[in-house]
Scaffold this motif. Structure first.
Motif, short mmCIF file in Angstrom:
data_model
loop_
_atom_site.label_atom_id
_atom_site.label_comp_id
_atom_site.label_asym_id
_atom_site.label_seq_id
_atom_site.Cartn_x
_atom_site.Cartn_y
_atom_site.Cartn_z
N GLU A 132 -8.16 6.38 7.86
CA GLU A 132 -7.96 5.04 7.33
C GLU A 132 -8.71 4.74 6.05
OE1 GLU A 132 -8.28 0.40 8.29
OE2 GLU A 132 -8.68 1.71 9.99
N ASN A 133 -8.24 5.35 4.99
CA ASN A 133 -8.82 5.08 3.68
C ASN A 133 -7.93 4.16 2.85
OD1 ASN A 133 -10.68 5.33 1.57
ND2 ASN A 133 -9.59 7.05 0.68
N SER A 134 -6.71 3.90 3.34
CA SER A 134 -5.77 3.08 2.59
C SER A 134 -4.64 2.65 3.51
CB SER A 134 -5.20 3.87 1.41
OG SER A 134 -4.39 4.94 1.89
N LEU A 135 -3.76 1.81 2.97
CA LEU A 135 -2.58 1.40 3.74
C LEU A 135 -1.67 2.59 4.03
CD1 LEU A 135 -1.60 -2.03 2.14
CD2 LEU A 135 -2.28 -1.61 4.50
N ALA A 136 -1.74 3.62 3.20
CA ALA A 136 -0.93 4.82 3.46
C ALA A 136 -1.32 5.45 4.79
CB ALA A 136 -1.10 5.82 2.33
N ASP A 137 -2.61 5.44 5.13
CA ASP A 137 -3.05 5.97 6.41
C ASP A 137 -2.54 5.10 7.57
OD1 ASP A 137 -4.47 8.20 5.42
OD2 ASP A 137 -6.18 6.94 4.96
N THR B 265 -12.78 5.10 -0.28
CA THR B 265 -13.03 3.99 -1.20
C THR B 265 -13.59 2.76 -0.48
OG1 THR B 265 -10.71 3.31 -1.03
CG2 THR B 265 -11.32 4.74 -2.88
N ALA B 266 -13.25 2.60 0.81
CA ALA B 266 -13.80 1.46 1.56
C ALA B 266 -15.32 1.56 1.63
CB ALA B 266 -13.21 1.41 2.96
N THR B 267 -15.82 2.75 1.93
CA THR B 267 -17.27 2.94 2.01
C THR B 267 -17.90 2.83 0.63
OG1 THR B 267 -17.01 4.35 3.94
CG2 THR B 267 -19.10 4.48 2.78
N LEU B 268 -17.23 3.36 -0.40
CA LEU B 268 -17.77 3.24 -1.76
C LEU B 268 -17.90 1.78 -2.17
CD1 LEU B 268 -15.87 6.14 -3.57
CD2 LEU B 268 -18.36 5.90 -3.40
N LEU C 152 -12.86 3.59 -8.35
CA LEU C 152 -11.66 3.40 -9.17
C LEU C 152 -11.06 4.73 -9.62
CD1 LEU C 152 -12.77 0.35 -11.34
CD2 LEU C 152 -10.97 0.38 -9.60
N GLU C 153 -11.89 5.75 -9.79
CA GLU C 153 -11.37 7.07 -10.14
C GLU C 153 -10.51 7.65 -9.01
OE1 GLU C 153 -14.74 9.45 -11.03
OE2 GLU C 153 -15.17 8.46 -12.94
N ILE C 154 -10.84 7.26 -7.77
CA ILE C 154 -10.10 7.75 -6.61
C ILE C 154 -8.84 6.93 -6.37
CG2 ILE C 154 -10.21 8.11 -4.10
CD1 ILE C 154 -13.29 8.44 -4.52
N ASN C 155 -8.99 5.61 -6.44
CA ASN C 155 -7.86 4.72 -6.18
C ASN C 155 -8.11 3.37 -6.84
OD1 ASN C 155 -5.47 3.69 -5.15
ND2 ASN C 155 -6.35 3.19 -3.15
N GLU C 156 -7.21 2.97 -7.72
CA GLU C 156 -7.38 1.70 -8.43
C GLU C 156 -6.93 0.56 -7.53
OE1 GLU C 156 -5.45 1.80 -12.19
OE2 GLU C 156 -6.85 3.24 -13.05
N GLU C 157 -7.91 -0.17 -7.01
CA GLU C 157 -7.64 -1.29 -6.13
C GLU C 157 -8.12 -2.59 -6.79
OE1 GLU C 157 -9.64 -0.43 -2.51
OE2 GLU C 157 -8.34 1.25 -1.97
N ALA C 158 -7.36 -3.66 -6.57
CA ALA C 158 -7.71 -4.94 -7.18
C ALA C 158 -9.09 -5.40 -6.72
CB ALA C 158 -6.66 -5.98 -6.82
N SER C 159 -9.42 -5.17 -5.45
CA SER C 159 -10.70 -5.63 -4.93
C SER C 159 -11.87 -4.93 -5.62
CB SER C 159 -10.78 -5.38 -3.42
OG SER C 159 -10.63 -4.00 -3.12
#
Length: 337
Positions: A52-57, A219-222, A246-253
């Motif tokens: 569970e690192n993203s909605l894709a998971d 990215t959640a932990t980062l 952001l280098e891993i996944n560009e998220e608005a939050s």
């Protein structure tokens, strides 16, 4: 012989997954009457939930659990998995429709297989999100009794106890989650979040770093670590952490978090090690300060450290008698502002 072969195939897949195993011995047995295909899809759903690192998971978990329910409609745990998926979507989007779907799936899971750790875990979270914390704790405790190796169940129990103001019990349960599954990133991440909520930012930072050793690209932990660094006044390190996310996944939050850091004093922060080294050296030479101390100021206050050096100058070189890592001028500036 067929059952043995199915169990051997299941074991081969389990060895490549990150799911919590009943009993902690990683020896899965396909429940009687459940085909290997359904069971393997169920385990893949658990694996996706644990990543569970993203909605894709979350999407991957949902697809695996749905496949399992189609293959074995009377098998309760995949229904519990879908309950957890819908609750995660509810947490992300706050749509009441997802909560009602979760309630339906959990109801089916309880009717089909009530004496199962994952089923009790899912129902516990359903009660937790409904604000029924005492009921939630009971189901989490049932889950632990059925599978003492479930870190997720200890985390759930800890969250319920915290909501009920049993902070010592909550901390003990969060800690136990990291003991029963020491290699599970989420257990350490949840423990760290509790420490942040308890205003123990330095301890939280250590826990987040442990979680990142297990899941470096999470990215959640980062983002959680970045927030803890802000609370600990380590704005420079917070910038680096959000940039890495952001280098891993560009998220608005993450962009929002980064904007908060710049607002607090990181605007103009050096973007690479060479620029940072030059800024530290130039500031130290200009104001008669040690480079190590300027580096520490940069980590604490971001670019606000440069203004502080300009205003206080050599006053920053006079350490406090009781807290020598801080200076007289630094504390004066904090008091003034």
């Amino acid at each position: 012989e067929l059952a043995n072969l199915q169990n051997e195939l299941t074991q081969a897949v389990v060895d490549g997954l990150d799911a919590s195993v009943p009993g902690g011995d990683r020896q899965w047995k396909i429940p009687k009457g459940i085909g290997s295909e359904a069971y393997l899809h169920y385990l893949q759903g658990l694996d996706a939930l644990h990543r569970e690192n993203s909605l894709a998971d979350i999407d991957a978990a949902e697809q695996a659990f749905e496949h399992a329910t189609r293959s074995a409609p009377a098998f309760g745990p995949p229904h519990a998995g879908l309950c957890r998926v819908k609750l995660r979507r509810y947490e992300w989007f706050r749509s009441a429709g997802y909560f009602e779907e979760a309630r339906s799936y959990c109801g089916s899971a309880l009717e089909l297989t009530s004496a199962d750790s994952e089923v009790n875990l899912a129902v516990g979270w359903l009660h937790y999100y409904a604000g029924a914390y005492s009921d939630a704790q009971k189901f989490f405790e049932n889950s632990i009794a059925l599978n003492p190796s479930s870190a997720d169940a200890y985390v759930g129990a800890a969250n319920s106890m915290e909501a009920l103001d049993n902070l010592s019990g909550a901390e003990a349960s969060f800690a136990q989650a990291t003991v029963v599954q020491p290699g599970y990133w989420k257990a350490h991440n949840e423990m760290a979040m509790f420490l942040v909520r308890s205003d123990r930012d330095e301890d939280a930072i250590v826990r987040f770093e442990i979680a990142l050793e297990m899941a470096p690209d999470n990215t959640a932990t980062l983002n959680n670590l970045g927030a803890a660094l802000i609370y600990a006044d380590k704005l420079g390190l917070a910038v680096k952490t959000f940039d890495r996310s952001l280098e891993i996944n560009e998220e608005a939050s993450t962009y929002s978090n980064l904007g908060s850091v710049y607002y607090l004093g990181a605007e103009g922060f050096p973007q690479d090690d060479e620029a940072r080294t030059n800024l530290v050296r130039e500031t130290a030479e200009k104001h008669g300060l040690g480079q190590d101390y300027v580096e520490a100021l940069l980590e604490r206050y971001g670019m606000e450290a440069i203004r502080l050096a300009g205003e206080k100058g050599t006053d920053l070189a006079a350490p406090l008698a009781t807290l020598p890592e801080y200076s007289v001028g630094e504390i004066e500036s904090i008091a003034e502002n």
